[in-house]
Design an enzyme around this catalytic site. Sequence first.
Site, PDB file in Angstrom:
ATOM      1  N   HIS A  49      -7.441  36.855   8.388  1.00  0.00           N
ATOM      2  CA  HIS A  49      -6.066  36.064   8.753  1.00  0.00           C
ATOM      3  C   HIS A  49      -6.246  34.768   8.239  1.00  0.00           C
ATOM      4  CE1 HIS A  49      -4.130  33.308  11.675  1.00  0.00           C
ATOM      5  NE2 HIS A  49      -3.003  34.005  11.071  1.00  0.00           N
ATOM      6  N   ASN A  77      -3.326  30.963   8.045  1.00  0.00           N
ATOM      7  CA  ASN A  77      -1.961  30.569   8.121  1.00  0.00           C
ATOM      8  C   ASN A  77      -2.224  28.956   7.859  1.00  0.00           C
ATOM      9  OD1 ASN A  77      -0.796  29.091  10.609  1.00  0.00           O
ATOM     10  ND2 ASN A  77      -2.399  30.769  11.233  1.00  0.00           N
ATOM     11  N   VAL A  78      -1.264  28.397   7.089  1.00  0.00           N
ATOM     12  CA  VAL A  78      -1.010  27.010   6.915  1.00  0.00           C
ATOM     13  C   VAL A  78       0.685  26.852   7.366  1.00  0.00           C
ATOM     14  CG1 VAL A  78      -1.064  24.858   5.366  1.00  0.00           C
ATOM     15  CG2 VAL A  78      -2.824  26.867   5.197  1.00  0.00           C
ATOM     16  N   HIS A 113     -18.416  31.143   7.196  1.00  0.00           N
ATOM     17  CA  HIS A 113     -18.135  30.216   7.837  1.00  0.00           C
ATOM     18  C   HIS A 113     -18.911  28.866   6.795  1.00  0.00           C
ATOM     19  CE1 HIS A 113     -17.104  30.595  12.164  1.00  0.00           C
ATOM     20  NE2 HIS A 113     -17.477  31.804  11.986  1.00  0.00           N
ATOM     21  N   GLY A 162      14.382  32.939  16.241  1.00  0.00           N
ATOM     22  CA  GLY A 162      15.293  33.762  15.917  1.00  0.00           C
ATOM     23  C   GLY A 162      14.994  34.296  14.439  1.00  0.00           C
ATOM     24  N   GLY A 163      13.648  34.302  14.107  1.00  0.00           N
ATOM     25  CA  GLY A 163      13.241  34.734  12.773  1.00  0.00           C
ATOM     26  C   GLY A 163      13.447  36.180  12.611  1.00  0.00           C
TER      27      GLY A 163
END
Length: 299
Positions: free
Chosen positions: A109, A111-112, A144, A257-258
């Site tokens: 996973h 995300n930015v 890592h 509300g996506g």
Amino acid sequence: MPSDSFVELVKKYLLDLQNRICSSIEQEDAQATFIEDKWVHVHGGGGMTRMLANGAIIEKAGVNFSHIYGDTLPKATTDKHPTFAYAPFQALGISVVVHPLNPYIPTSHMNVRFIMVEDRAWWFGGGFDLTPYYGFSEDCIHWHQVAKTACEPFGDDVYPKYKKWCDEYFFLKHRNEARGVGGIFFDDLNDGGFQRCFAFAQVVGMAYINAYQPIVARRKQHAYHQRERDFQLYRRGRYVEFNLLYDRGTLFGLQSGGRTESILMSLPPLVKWSYDAHFPSSDPEGKLQEEFLSPRAWV
């Protein structure tokens, strides 16, 4: 620099990162390709979800770009920023989840995200984490080490701080266990000015590719049987529990509300729950819990 320029710079980078990640996944799978699904947000803006399914080694992968507007920040954000409860905002982000078919390849996973509240405030957040089903120390060390190397130009304290944050964030309190072997996680980043924070966000996105692609390449030919597949589906249940109960990105998307299909793209296509399952510590399944899921210093 005007706030609109911040948004345009971030948007350009995120769309390029989406392309790069999709290309790296397609390259490793060598069979399936991503489909594109453009969508419009009910309050303004929209995004593009890119999905790959039923590949040779990847069962499901989603790489979602979004750029939405709103008049009121969702509760998932205002709980931490109550002074902005009724302020117009823009939110941009890319979210990536890869669920391999082969149980020896970990789920990953990344995300930015970037949030701009009028011209009053902005901040970055994101990170990446790894969820193996069968543990390999060399994979965890590589994962890592790439994260640590990416953080080093921004200060010696950055990797230890964000690793600890990741270990604490991706933790299932109701199970008293970690979701995986962690990585790095950060939020509310605005110290040092926009250019420095944006540079870090860019490094994080590229580090994810450099961290994950070699692991996929290393494990994708590993033979497996129904036993390993059953354990993978069982452990995927933990992934679902975290995303639906704790994940801030999921909560932000639903509260704003996506588009539900894009928000829940992170969920695996198949999963199973077994009542009160236990695995001997002498077995590979038991070693995952005993040797890999307790936070430790991998590098």
